[in-house]
Design a protein around this motif. Structure first.
Motif, short mmCIF file in Angstrom:
data_model
loop_
_atom_site.label_atom_id
_atom_site.label_comp_id
_atom_site.label_asym_id
_atom_site.label_seq_id
_atom_site.Cartn_x
_atom_site.Cartn_y
_atom_site.Cartn_z
N LYS A 36 5.86 27.01 24.78
CA LYS A 36 5.73 26.23 26.00
C LYS A 36 7.08 25.77 26.53
N LYS A 37 7.98 25.44 25.60
CA LYS A 37 9.28 24.89 25.99
C LYS A 37 10.38 25.95 26.04
N ASN A 38 10.00 27.20 25.76
CA ASN A 38 10.96 28.31 25.76
C ASN A 38 12.10 28.06 24.76
N LEU A 39 11.71 27.68 23.55
CA LEU A 39 12.68 27.38 22.50
C LEU A 39 12.48 28.31 21.31
N LYS A 40 13.54 28.47 20.53
CA LYS A 40 13.44 29.13 19.23
C LYS A 40 13.08 28.07 18.19
N ILE A 41 12.83 28.51 16.96
CA ILE A 41 12.61 27.59 15.85
C ILE A 41 13.58 27.97 14.73
N LYS A 42 14.40 27.02 14.32
CA LYS A 42 15.31 27.24 13.20
C LYS A 42 14.79 26.41 12.03
N VAL A 43 14.67 27.06 10.88
CA VAL A 43 14.01 26.43 9.73
C VAL A 43 14.96 26.32 8.55
N ILE A 44 15.01 25.12 7.97
CA ILE A 44 15.70 24.90 6.69
C ILE A 44 14.64 24.46 5.70
N THR A 45 14.47 25.24 4.64
CA THR A 45 13.40 24.99 3.68
C THR A 45 13.75 25.64 2.34
N PRO A 46 13.26 25.10 1.23
CA PRO A 46 13.45 25.78 -0.06
C PRO A 46 12.71 27.12 -0.13
N ASN A 85 7.17 36.76 9.98
CA ASN A 85 6.86 37.82 10.97
C ASN A 85 6.87 37.30 12.40
N ASP A 86 7.93 36.65 12.74
CA ASP A 86 8.03 36.12 14.10
C ASP A 86 9.50 36.09 14.51
N GLU A 87 9.81 36.76 15.61
CA GLU A 87 11.20 36.85 16.05
C GLU A 87 11.76 35.50 16.50
N MET A 88 10.88 34.59 16.88
CA MET A 88 11.36 33.31 17.39
C MET A 88 11.69 32.32 16.26
N ILE A 89 11.36 32.68 15.00
CA ILE A 89 11.63 31.80 13.87
C ILE A 89 12.80 32.35 13.05
N GLU A 90 13.80 31.51 12.85
CA GLU A 90 14.96 31.89 12.05
C GLU A 90 15.01 31.04 10.78
N MET A 91 15.15 31.68 9.64
CA MET A 91 15.33 30.96 8.38
C MET A 91 16.83 30.80 8.11
#
Length: 374
Positions: free
Chosen positions: A248-258, A265-271
């Motif tokens: 909705k907001k035309n944003l990516k998602i950047k994730v920091i996690t163990p 399987n999603d191009e908009m999510i970066e680990m």
């Protein structure tokens, strides 16, 4: 003037731990004292943050083995933490046992113990460790002036606290990080205990920006930062919700996690499994929105004046986050269910929040200065 010793969790590969240690050191120096961190690195702590954690059971070992595909990036992360610890902190020679600590601490006329969960038997470092290894943080057998700054007892029971109360009573000045903890200790010690802010709040927004060079590396992406210490199931469920919001907001998602080895399987999510302390602050600083279940993730985002939502899905020690958010008037940023993010929130009025933080910051500096000088 003699150096002031500081003993805390400064060397865990944990963003909050190293950054609060850094901030404590800077704050003491701002007050005109020469500060040095006692480099106490328990073997148990090293085992907990090792690439492969032997001795913690088959389930933990299997989790670590699942991270083999990102082993190289995890090694990079460790190197970045070690670089930060050795370049940004003024530290003594390394000590791994209470006896080794006692051989160096008599050179200090004053030692500050804290902040972080150094007095919590349920911290990662102490949960499976002999309580004797907590004695350096309790300054047991230290003969100089003992000051506690913002130590957290988290959700320890009164019965568990009885094990360490005798040593805590010997402190010349005591402060706790949470209001609730200060009230509990006031009652148990029959002595007024001060509530102070976490050391990361002792540096204001501009000090963090200038000290860490935040914003110098321009990030072209617009993104939601999701920083989570939770399990695999919450990660999958929460990123599903965040994906809808990000679309909705035309944003990516950047994730920091163990659990950065997961394939979502999603191009908009970066680990981001290789992020060090400075990059962590940079990711917070450049984010359009932050969702986190981390205590320090929450308060560092607030201090950098970001649009942050603190996820409190687990009960028990969640009061660490809710305590400070309620103190500064950010109750509406506490969310108990990720689906709450579908609601419309007003933007944070940081002119008001910063005014409250400045008052709390000044009070905390006043406590620390008085404790050091009196």
């Amino acid at each position: 003037m003699n150096k002031i010793g500081i003993i805390t969790y400064h060397s865990a590969y944990n963003y909050g731990s190293v950054l609060q240690a850094y901030a404590t050191q800077v704050a003491v120096k701002k007050l005109g004292f020469d500060a040095e961190i006692i480099n106490y690195r328990m073997r148990e702590q090293k085992k907990i943050y090792a690439l492969y954690r032997n001795g913690f059971g088959l389930k933990i070992l299997l989790k670590d083995l699942m991270q083999i595909p990102i082993q190289g990036k995890r090694i990079q992360r460790i190197k970045k933490f070690e670089s930060f610890i050795n370049k940004k902190l003024f530290i003594t020679k390394e000590c791994s046992t209470p006896k080794e600590v006692q051989t160096i601490w008599e050179k200090y006329s004053i030692i500050i113990s804290g902040s972080d969960q150094i007095w919590n038997k349920h911290s990662l470092e102490m949960e499976h460790n002999d309580i004797n290894f907590m004695s350096p943080y309790l300054l047991k057998e230290y003969s100089g002036k003992k000051i506690s700054y913002g130590s957290s007892i988290a959700n320890m029971s009164d019965q568990e606290l009885e094990m360490i109360l005798l040593e805590i009573k010997k402190f010349d000045a005591i402060s706790m990080r949470e209001v609730e903890s200060a009230k509990r200790m006031t009652k148990l010690l029959n002595r007024e205990i001060t509530a102070v802010v976490d050391p990361t709040f002792l540096l204001n927004k501009n000090e963090w920006i200038n000290n860490m060079g935040l914003g110098e590396k321009k990030d072209k992406d617009k993104y939601i930062l999701y920083y989570s210490l939770g399990g695999i199931k919450p990660l999958r469920e929460n990123t599903t919700v965040l994906r809808k919001i990000a679309n909705k907001k035309n944003l990516k998602i950047k994730v920091i996690t163990p659990f950065a080895y997961l394939k979502l399987n999603d191009e908009m999510i970066e680990m981001h499994p290789d992020v060090g302390p400075e990059e962590f602050l940079e990711l917070i600083y450049n984010a359009n929105m932050i969702v986190t279940d981390s205590y320090h993730g929450t308060i560092l985002a607030v201090n950098l004046n970001k649009e942050v939502y603190s996820l409190c899905e687990n009960f028990g020690s969640e009061f660490r986050k809710t305590d400070i958010l309620k103190r500064i008037g950010l109750d509406d940023r506490i969310i108990y269910d990720i689906n709450s993010l579908h609601n419309e929130f007003k933007k944070i009025d940081y002119s008001r929040i910063n005014s409250i933080l400045e008052s709390l910051r000044n009070d905390s500096y006043s406590y620390l200065k008085k404790a050091l000088i009196d």
